[in-house]
Design a protein around this motif. Structure first.
Motif, PDB file in Angstrom:
ATOM      1  N   GLY A  98       0.780  -1.225   0.000  1.00 10.93           N
ATOM      2  CA  GLY A  98       0.000   0.000   0.000  1.00 10.93           C
ATOM      3  C   GLY A  98       0.811   1.273   0.000  1.00 10.93           C
ATOM      4  O   GLY A  98       0.315   2.319   0.425  1.00 10.93           O
ATOM      5  N   LYS A  99       2.042   1.218  -0.500  1.00 10.88           N
ATOM      6  CA  LYS A  99       2.887   2.414  -0.581  1.00 10.88           C
ATOM      7  C   LYS A  99       3.194   2.695  -2.047  1.00 10.88           C
ATOM      8  O   LYS A  99       3.567   1.787  -2.800  1.00 10.88           O
ATOM      9  CB  LYS A  99       4.179   2.206   0.203  1.00 10.88           C
ATOM     10  N   SER A 100       3.029   3.930  -2.462  1.00 13.78           N
ATOM     11  CA  SER A 100       3.162   4.304  -3.860  1.00 13.78           C
ATOM     12  C   SER A 100       4.539   3.964  -4.417  1.00 13.78           C
ATOM     13  O   SER A 100       5.561   4.135  -3.743  1.00 13.78           O
ATOM     14  CB  SER A 100       2.912   5.804  -4.024  1.00 13.78           C
ATOM     15  N   ILE A 101       4.546   3.491  -5.688  1.00 11.86           N
ATOM     16  CA  ILE A 101       5.818   3.260  -6.372  1.00 11.86           C
ATOM     17  C   ILE A 101       6.079   4.369  -7.396  1.00 11.86           C
ATOM     18  O   ILE A 101       7.021   4.278  -8.177  1.00 11.86           O
ATOM     19  CB  ILE A 101       5.858   1.876  -7.057  1.00 11.86           C
ATOM     20  N   THR A 102       5.238   5.403  -7.380  1.00 15.49           N
ATOM     21  CA  THR A 102       5.482   6.572  -8.228  1.00 15.49           C
ATOM     22  C   THR A 102       5.570   7.802  -7.317  1.00 15.49           C
ATOM     23  O   THR A 102       6.427   7.844  -6.458  1.00 15.49           O
ATOM     24  CB  THR A 102       4.401   6.685  -9.327  1.00 15.49           C
ATOM     25  N   ASP A 103       4.694   8.777  -7.463  1.00 18.31           N
ATOM     26  CA  ASP A 103       4.783   9.971  -6.614  1.00 18.31           C
ATOM     27  C   ASP A 103       4.348   9.667  -5.181  1.00 18.31           C
ATOM     28  O   ASP A 103       3.482   8.813  -4.953  1.00 18.31           O
ATOM     29  CB  ASP A 103       3.901  11.089  -7.171  1.00 18.31           C
ATOM     30  N   PRO A 104       4.916  10.381  -4.200  1.00 14.29           N
ATOM     31  CA  PRO A 104       4.525  10.157  -2.807  1.00 14.29           C
ATOM     32  C   PRO A 104       3.075  10.541  -2.543  1.00 14.29           C
ATOM     33  O   PRO A 104       2.557  11.516  -3.092  1.00 14.29           O
ATOM     34  CB  PRO A 104       5.493  11.049  -2.012  1.00 14.29           C
ATOM     35  N   CYS A 105       2.427   9.742  -1.700  1.00 15.46           N
ATOM     36  CA  CYS A 105       1.007   9.925  -1.393  1.00 15.46           C
ATOM     37  C   CYS A 105       0.781  10.104   0.107  1.00 15.46           C
ATOM     38  O   CYS A 105       1.600   9.683   0.924  1.00 15.46           O
ATOM     39  CB  CYS A 105       0.209   8.701  -1.867  1.00 15.46           C
ATOM     40  N   LEU A 106      -0.358  10.687   0.425  1.00 23.35           N
ATOM     41  CA  LEU A 106      -0.792  10.825   1.808  1.00 23.35           C
ATOM     42  C   LEU A 106      -1.252   9.468   2.321  1.00 23.35           C
ATOM     43  O   LEU A 106      -2.005   8.771   1.650  1.00 23.35           O
ATOM     44  CB  LEU A 106      -1.946  11.824   1.851  1.00 23.35           C
ATOM     45  N   GLY A 107      -0.771   9.056   3.505  1.00 19.26           N
ATOM     46  CA  GLY A 107      -1.141   7.758   4.066  1.00 19.26           C
ATOM     47  C   GLY A 107      -2.580   7.726   4.560  1.00 19.26           C
ATOM     48  O   GLY A 107      -3.255   8.758   4.671  1.00 19.26           O
ATOM     49  N   TRP A 108      -3.057   6.525   4.887  1.00 19.54           N
ATOM     50  CA  TRP A 108      -4.468   6.346   5.212  1.00 19.54           C
ATOM     51  C   TRP A 108      -4.904   7.098   6.463  1.00 19.54           C
ATOM     52  O   TRP A 108      -5.969   7.732   6.473  1.00 19.54           O
ATOM     53  CB  TRP A 108      -4.814   4.868   5.372  1.00 19.54           C
ATOM     54  N   THR A 109      -4.153   7.040   7.523  1.00 19.80           N
ATOM     55  CA  THR A 109      -4.566   7.705   8.769  1.00 19.80           C
ATOM     56  C   THR A 109      -4.788   9.189   8.537  1.00 19.80           C
ATOM     57  O   THR A 109      -5.803   9.767   8.985  1.00 19.80           O
ATOM     58  CB  THR A 109      -3.507   7.491   9.861  1.00 19.80           C
ATOM     59  N   LYS A 110      -3.874   9.835   7.824  1.00 15.68           N
ATOM     60  CA  LYS A 110      -4.001  11.265   7.540  1.00 15.68           C
ATOM     61  C   LYS A 110      -5.130  11.525   6.547  1.00 15.68           C
ATOM     62  O   LYS A 110      -5.826  12.539   6.637  1.00 15.68           O
ATOM     63  CB  LYS A 110      -2.674  11.812   7.012  1.00 15.68           C
ATOM     64  N   THR A 111      -5.311  10.619   5.609  1.00 20.48           N
ATOM     65  CA  THR A 111      -6.387  10.756   4.627  1.00 20.48           C
ATOM     66  C   THR A 111      -7.751  10.726   5.303  1.00 20.48           C
ATOM     67  O   THR A 111      -8.627  11.560   5.033  1.00 20.48           O
ATOM     68  CB  THR A 111      -6.301   9.626   3.587  1.00 20.48           C
ATOM     69  N   GLU A 112      -7.941   9.761   6.167  1.00 23.81           N
ATOM     70  CA  GLU A 112      -9.206   9.623   6.878  1.00 23.81           C
ATOM     71  C   GLU A 112      -9.529  10.885   7.665  1.00 23.81           C
ATOM     72  O   GLU A 112     -10.645  11.415   7.618  1.00 23.81           O
ATOM     73  CB  GLU A 112      -9.136   8.408   7.800  1.00 23.81           C
ATOM     74  N   ARG A 113      -8.531  11.389   8.386  1.00 23.36           N
ATOM     75  CA  ARG A 113      -8.722  12.603   9.174  1.00 23.36           C
ATOM     76  C   ARG A 113      -9.052  13.795   8.279  1.00 23.36           C
ATOM     77  O   ARG A 113      -9.930  14.612   8.589  1.00 23.36           O
ATOM     78  CB  ARG A 113      -7.452  12.887   9.987  1.00 23.36           C
ATOM     79  N   LEU A 114      -8.361  13.881   7.137  1.00 20.78           N
ATOM     80  CA  LEU A 114      -8.586  14.998   6.222  1.00 20.78           C
ATOM     81  C   LEU A 114     -10.011  14.989   5.673  1.00 20.78           C
ATOM     82  O   LEU A 114     -10.667  16.035   5.614  1.00 20.78           O
ATOM     83  CB  LEU A 114      -7.578  14.944   5.068  1.00 20.78           C
ATOM     84  N   ILE A 115     -10.502  13.844   5.271  1.00 20.75           N
ATOM     85  CA  ILE A 115     -11.863  13.777   4.711  1.00 20.75           C
ATOM     86  C   ILE A 115     -12.894  14.209   5.747  1.00 20.75           C
ATOM     87  O   ILE A 115     -13.817  14.978   5.444  1.00 20.75           O
ATOM     88  CB  ILE A 115     -12.165  12.357   4.197  1.00 20.75           C
ATOM     89  N   TYR A 116     -12.744  13.751   6.978  1.00 21.38           N
ATOM     90  CA  TYR A 116     -13.676  14.167   8.038  1.00 21.38           C
ATOM     91  C   TYR A 116     -13.570  15.666   8.315  1.00 21.38           C
ATOM     92  O   TYR A 116     -14.581  16.343   8.527  1.00 21.38           O
ATOM     93  CB  TYR A 116     -13.414  13.370   9.315  1.00 21.38           C
ATOM     94  N   ASP A 117     -12.343  16.207   8.282  1.00 20.36           N
ATOM     95  CA  ASP A 117     -12.152  17.654   8.493  1.00 20.36           C
ATOM     96  C   ASP A 117     -12.816  18.458   7.376  1.00 20.36           C
ATOM     97  O   ASP A 117     -13.467  19.479   7.633  1.00 20.36           O
ATOM     98  CB  ASP A 117     -10.668  17.994   8.541  1.00 20.36           C
ATOM     99  N   LEU A 118     -12.660  17.986   6.148  1.00 24.57           N
ATOM    100  CA  LEU A 118     -13.268  18.686   5.013  1.00 24.57           C
ATOM    101  C   LEU A 118     -14.793  18.669   5.125  1.00 24.57           C
ATOM    102  O   LEU A 118     -15.461  19.668   4.839  1.00 24.57           O
ATOM    103  CB  LEU A 118     -12.818  18.064   3.691  1.00 24.57           C
ATOM    104  N   ALA A 119     -15.347  17.538   5.552  1.00 30.15           N
ATOM    105  CA  ALA A 119     -16.800  17.439   5.706  1.00 30.15           C
ATOM    106  C   ALA A 119     -17.292  18.444   6.748  1.00 30.15           C
ATOM    107  O   ALA A 119     -18.367  19.052   6.581  1.00 30.15           O
ATOM    108  CB  ALA A 119     -17.181  16.023   6.117  1.00 30.15           C
ATOM    109  N   GLU A 120     -16.519  18.647   7.799  1.00 32.47           N
ATOM    110  CA  GLU A 120     -16.927  19.624   8.830  1.00 32.47           C
ATOM    111  C   GLU A 120     -16.837  21.055   8.313  1.00 32.47           C
ATOM    112  O   GLU A 120     -17.611  21.916   8.729  1.00 32.47           O
ATOM    113  CB  GLU A 120     -16.025  19.457  10.060  1.00 32.47           C
ATOM    114  N   LEU A 121     -15.892  21.308   7.400  1.00 32.91           N
ATOM    115  CA  LEU A 121     -15.699  22.665   6.884  1.00 32.91           C
ATOM    116  C   LEU A 121     -16.696  23.016   5.787  1.00 32.91           C
ATOM    117  O   LEU A 121     -16.900  24.199   5.495  1.00 32.91           O
ATOM    118  CB  LEU A 121     -14.278  22.819   6.349  1.00 32.91           C
ATOM    119  N   LEU A 122     -17.297  22.029   5.171  1.00 33.05           N
ATOM    120  CA  LEU A 122     -18.237  22.304   4.066  1.00 33.05           C
ATOM    121  C   LEU A 122     -19.605  22.778   4.566  1.00 33.05           C
ATOM    122  O   LEU A 122     -20.032  22.375   5.652  1.00 33.05           O
ATOM    123  CB  LEU A 122     -18.406  21.026   3.226  1.00 33.05           C
TER     124      LEU A 122
END
Length: 342
Positions: A318-342
């Protein structure tokens, strides 16, 4: 002759017949397509997240990742509409390096385009059947789109392809939203010309056929930052950039003015953690300008299970072999934060 013809590949019709989409799955995709179009028409105020790995490299980890997105989607469905990224072709600036699952279904193996065609169709179909997600892919090769046209709900045209005539004309014949990225130089006029071309009908040659397209009213802009003549990255997601694009759209009078902001690539300088801050800044701009709010339909985020990237052969799940990506824990938190800001 410098080009060696290896074998004749099956046409899309034959591949679809061998790996068919069931009526039940076709209905799920149709319903998702309509909901996405409502967002682009301004009939729904849901916010789109085109989110997932930089490139799909493994069926197991990609489906694992998308299954996690499904759990989150149920919790934020009133505000956010998730379109997972399953990018099966990887554009290479110099032509070297891993070119994606289409070329190499096994990243450590030799290129095999026949196996690649089957692998990418199976992956998109598996995502649909196991998670109910119809996904996004980059249209790196316009003539290959027909292998996936019955399973995709979103297509992106990359920064290196956006000025290409064949990409533009093919986009004009698609019935789903097509995002046109600004070129690597950052010239907004190139992107807007591409959107204009894609929204108009055309007659052209496609897969050996004379065809006539009807025009795609859902062709729209993607801002991804740009690179100057010295190779330095610069962003174009700031308030002023978004306001300027809103003005340009108003002048062009195109159908369904819309923008998806790519939070990685030159907008982040490929510093993947910056995607968190950039995403929130864009929503801040939306809150302070109604024209920007109407224009920005969503974000494009590069995310996977593990933070960062690795070399091919390191075999970190589950780790990118091309450009670096945001990991799952941070992704999950970000989506919930965005939902609160919308």
């Amino acid at each position: 002759m410098a080009m060696n013809f290896i074998r004749k590949l099956p046409i899309p019709k034959d591949v679809k017949a061998e790996y068919p989409l069931t009526p039940e799955l076709a209905k799920i995709k149709e319903e998702r397509d309509e909901e996405i179009k409502k967002i682009f028409r301004g009939e729904s105020d849901k916010f789109i997240l085109v989110i997932g790995p930089c490139s799909a490299d493994s069926e197991d980890s990609v489906i694992d990742y998308i299954s996690r997105l499904r759990t989150i989607q149920e919790k934020v469905q009133d505000k956010i509409f998730i379109i997972p990224r399953i990018y099966t072709g990887k554009p290479r600036t110099t032509g070297d390096g891993y070119k994606g699952m289409l070329h190499q279904p096994n990243p450590t193996g030799m290129p095999d385009l026949l196996k690649g065609i089957v692998a990418i169709r199976n992956l998109h179909m598996l995502a649909l059947s196991e998670t109910g997600f119809s996904c996004a892919d980059e249209m790196l090769y316009p003539e290959n789109y027909r292998y996936l046209d019955d399973v995709l709900s979103y297509v992106a045209i990359g920064a290196r392809s956006v000025e290409d005539q064949h990409h533009r004309l093919t986009s004009s014949g698609l019935s789903i939203p097509v995002g046109m990225k600004n070129p690597t130089s950052g010239d907004i006029s190139v992107m807007m010309n591409s959107i204009t071309a894609a929204q108009h009908p055309h007659a052209f040659i496609y897969r050996g056929w004379e065809v006539k397209s009807e025009g795609n009213p859902y062709a729209h802009a993607i801002l991804r930052g740009y690179v100057d003549d010295r190779g330095n990255s610069f962003p174009n997601y700031h308030y002023e950039d978004l306001a300027r694009l809103a003005d340009v759209y108003a002048e062009k009078q195109l159908a369904n003015p819309a923008l998806i902001v790519d939070t990685n690539h030159s907008n982040s300088g490929k510093k993947y953690l910056e995607q968190i801050r950039i995403s929130k800044e864009i929503l801040h701009s939306c809150r302070h300008n109604n024209d920007i709010k109407k224009l920005v339909k969503g974000l494009m985020i590069e995310s996977y299970i593990e933070d960062g990237c690795q070399k091919i052969g390191d075999n970190v799940y589950g780790k990118s072999i091309t450009d670096p990506c945001l990991g799952w824990t941070k992704t999950e938190r970000l989506i919930y934060d965005l939902a609160e800001l919308l």
